[in-house]
Design a protein around this motif. Structure first.
Motif, PDB file in Angstrom:
ATOM      1  N   GLY A  94       0.803  -1.219   0.000  1.00  0.00           N
ATOM      2  CA  GLY A  94       0.000   0.000   0.000  1.00  0.00           C
ATOM      3  C   GLY A  94       0.835   1.266   0.000  1.00  0.00           C
ATOM      4  N   ALA A  95       2.113   1.145   0.398  1.00  0.00           N
ATOM      5  CA  ALA A  95       2.989   2.326   0.437  1.00  0.00           C
ATOM      6  C   ALA A  95       3.911   2.371  -0.778  1.00  0.00           C
ATOM      7  CB  ALA A  95       3.815   2.337   1.726  1.00  0.00           C
ATOM      8  N   LEU A  96       3.897   1.300  -1.589  1.00  0.00           N
ATOM      9  CA  LEU A  96       4.737   1.253  -2.786  1.00  0.00           C
ATOM     10  C   LEU A  96       3.860   1.328  -4.029  1.00  0.00           C
ATOM     11  CD1 LEU A  96       7.227  -1.590  -1.764  1.00  0.00           C
ATOM     12  CD2 LEU A  96       7.445   0.865  -1.398  1.00  0.00           C
ATOM     13  N   SER A  97       4.430   1.838  -5.114  1.00  0.00           N
ATOM     14  CA  SER A  97       3.650   2.061  -6.327  1.00  0.00           C
ATOM     15  C   SER A  97       4.286   1.331  -7.514  1.00  0.00           C
ATOM     16  CB  SER A  97       3.623   3.569  -6.587  1.00  0.00           C
ATOM     17  OG  SER A  97       3.675   3.857  -7.947  1.00  0.00           O
ATOM     18  N   PRO A  98       3.476   0.902  -8.492  1.00  0.00           N
ATOM     19  CA  PRO A  98       4.034   0.275  -9.693  1.00  0.00           C
ATOM     20  C   PRO A  98       4.986   1.221 -10.436  1.00  0.00           C
ATOM     21  CG  PRO A  98       1.639   0.011  -9.630  1.00  0.00           C
ATOM     22  CD  PRO A  98       2.003   0.924  -8.511  1.00  0.00           C
ATOM     23  N   ASP A  99       4.831   2.517 -10.223  1.00  0.00           N
ATOM     24  CA  ASP A  99       5.691   3.505 -10.889  1.00  0.00           C
ATOM     25  C   ASP A  99       6.929   3.869 -10.071  1.00  0.00           C
ATOM     26  OD1 ASP A  99       3.657   3.659 -12.814  1.00  0.00           O
ATOM     27  OD2 ASP A  99       2.622   5.186 -11.631  1.00  0.00           O
ATOM     28  N   GLY A 100       7.048   3.313  -8.855  1.00  0.00           N
ATOM     29  CA  GLY A 100       8.164   3.678  -7.982  1.00  0.00           C
ATOM     30  C   GLY A 100       9.465   2.994  -8.369  1.00  0.00           C
ATOM     31  N   SER A 101      10.549   3.456  -7.758  1.00  0.00           N
ATOM     32  CA  SER A 101      11.876   2.854  -7.969  1.00  0.00           C
ATOM     33  C   SER A 101      12.352   2.278  -6.640  1.00  0.00           C
ATOM     34  CB  SER A 101      12.859   3.920  -8.447  1.00  0.00           C
ATOM     35  OG  SER A 101      12.419   4.470  -9.668  1.00  0.00           O
ATOM     36  N   TYR A 102      12.503   0.964  -6.590  1.00  0.00           N
ATOM     37  CA  TYR A 102      12.840   0.292  -5.334  1.00  0.00           C
ATOM     38  C   TYR A 102      14.053  -0.615  -5.538  1.00  0.00           C
ATOM     39  CZ  TYR A 102       8.181   2.090  -4.732  1.00  0.00           C
ATOM     40  OH  TYR A 102       7.089   2.927  -4.722  1.00  0.00           O
ATOM     41  N   PHE A 103      15.089  -0.376  -4.730  1.00  0.00           N
ATOM     42  CA  PHE A 103      16.366  -1.072  -4.877  1.00  0.00           C
ATOM     43  C   PHE A 103      16.672  -1.835  -3.591  1.00  0.00           C
ATOM     44  CE2 PHE A 103      16.279   2.913  -7.156  1.00  0.00           C
ATOM     45  CZ  PHE A 103      16.672   2.565  -8.438  1.00  0.00           C
ATOM     46  N   MET A 104      16.862  -3.150  -3.698  1.00  0.00           N
ATOM     47  CA  MET A 104      17.209  -3.961  -2.532  1.00  0.00           C
ATOM     48  C   MET A 104      18.562  -4.623  -2.772  1.00  0.00           C
ATOM     49  SD  MET A 104      15.050  -3.799  -0.112  1.00  0.00           S
ATOM     50  CE  MET A 104      13.913  -2.443  -0.205  1.00  0.00           C
ATOM     51  N   PHE A 105      19.503  -4.285  -1.915  1.00  0.00           N
ATOM     52  CA  PHE A 105      20.836  -4.889  -1.992  1.00  0.00           C
ATOM     53  C   PHE A 105      20.849  -6.073  -1.040  1.00  0.00           C
ATOM     54  CE2 PHE A 105      21.291  -0.579  -3.412  1.00  0.00           C
ATOM     55  CZ  PHE A 105      22.188  -0.682  -4.471  1.00  0.00           C
ATOM     56  N   CYS A 106      21.255  -7.244  -1.552  1.00  0.00           N
ATOM     57  CA  CYS A 106      21.195  -8.466  -0.745  1.00  0.00           C
ATOM     58  C   CYS A 106      22.579  -9.060  -0.544  1.00  0.00           C
ATOM     59  CB  CYS A 106      20.309  -9.502  -1.412  1.00  0.00           C
ATOM     60  SG  CYS A 106      18.613  -8.968  -1.558  1.00  0.00           S
ATOM     61  N   ASN A 107      22.762  -9.612   0.639  1.00  0.00           N
ATOM     62  CA  ASN A 107      24.031 -10.202   1.017  1.00  0.00           C
ATOM     63  C   ASN A 107      24.247 -11.553   0.353  1.00  0.00           C
ATOM     64  OD1 ASN A 107      25.258 -12.345   2.894  1.00  0.00           O
ATOM     65  ND2 ASN A 107      26.118 -10.467   3.704  1.00  0.00           N
ATOM     66  N   ASN A 108      23.174 -12.304   0.136  1.00  0.00           N
ATOM     67  CA  ASN A 108      23.347 -13.709  -0.258  1.00  0.00           C
ATOM     68  C   ASN A 108      22.902 -14.017  -1.684  1.00  0.00           C
ATOM     69  OD1 ASN A 108      20.640 -13.300   0.422  1.00  0.00           O
ATOM     70  ND2 ASN A 108      20.367 -15.408   1.096  1.00  0.00           N
ATOM     71  N   ILE A 109      23.182 -13.063  -2.605  1.00  0.00           N
ATOM     72  CA  ILE A 109      22.985 -13.403  -4.014  1.00  0.00           C
ATOM     73  C   ILE A 109      24.339 -13.290  -4.713  1.00  0.00           C
ATOM     74  CG2 ILE A 109      20.564 -12.655  -4.041  1.00  0.00           C
ATOM     75  CD1 ILE A 109      21.492 -10.193  -5.693  1.00  0.00           C
ATOM     76  N   ASP A 110      24.444 -13.904  -5.857  1.00  0.00           N
ATOM     77  CA  ASP A 110      25.691 -13.889  -6.617  1.00  0.00           C
ATOM     78  C   ASP A 110      26.154 -12.450  -6.835  1.00  0.00           C
ATOM     79  OD1 ASP A 110      27.337 -13.747  -9.113  1.00  0.00           O
ATOM     80  OD2 ASP A 110      27.095 -15.923  -9.009  1.00  0.00           O
TER      81      ASP A 110
END
Length: 196
Positions: A94-110
């Motif tokens: 509800g606080a995020l939008s299809p038009d938004g820009s969201y970046f998640m940096f993860c420790n356990n991906i290649d």
């Protein structure tokens, strides 16, 4: 003066999810509220009135929200495990939008992997992060130089970086969340190799 209550971050504040703030306040853009800190995803069971840290959070969050708008336009953060992405979508529903820009940096991906993952109608850009910070990774990603922002205050720096990030066009492979779970590596122990 911009207050958090009438922005998309207001609900998270009321739920006690905005923690460890490095910056939390109005930015130099009128009507804009900025936050740098952690957003709790899963709380520990509390005994009596003792305050316990959350089980896990989106850490090193960089985000802004506009007064009177119900969605967060841009957000970057660090997840210790890719698996927490589903919780991000749930907690921020509800606080995020299809038009938004969201970046998640993860420790356990290649370390060479970059994905786009759609949860509901929201797209997350999932990127690797090992021995760095979200701030530094975002600066590199959008191509902002430290000299570009050195004269700005904390709110101004956040504005500058996230405004640049909003227009970023990343054409990473789109994969499903389930596929991401299959590809992720074991979660690294943060305390390994640290002196006691």
């Amino acid at each position: 003066m911009t207050t958090i209550e009438n922005t998309a971050l207001g609900r998270l504040e009321r739920e006690g999810r905005l923690l460890n703030a490095v910056f939390k306040g109005g930015t130099i853009k009128p009507g804009r509220f900025g936050f740098r800190g952690d957003i709790a995803l899963k709380f520990q069971t509390q005994v009596a009135d003792e305050k316990r840290p959350p089980d896990y959070s989106i850490e090193q969050v960089l985000t802004i929200a506009q007064s009177g708008e119900r969605v967060i336009p841009v957000l970057a953060g660090y997840l210790h495990s890719f698996a927490y992405l589903a919780d991000v979508a749930g907690v921020l529903d509800g606080a995020l939008s299809p038009d938004g820009s969201y970046f998640m940096f993860c420790n356990n991906i290649d370390l060479l992997a970059k994905y786009r993952i759609k949860l509901g109608d929201v797209i997350f850009h999932v990127l690797p992060c090992d021995e760095s910070t979200v701030w530094k990774e975002m600066m590199d990603l959008v191509g902002v130089n430290k000299d570009d922002i050195k004269k700005l205050d904390s709110g101004g720096k956040l504005d500058y970086l996230l405004d640049a990030a909003k227009d970023l066009d990343l054409s990473d492979d789109e994969i499903s969340y389930e596929d991401g779970l299959r590809r992720m590596a074991p979660v690294k122990n943060r305390n390994e190799n640290r002196p006691v």
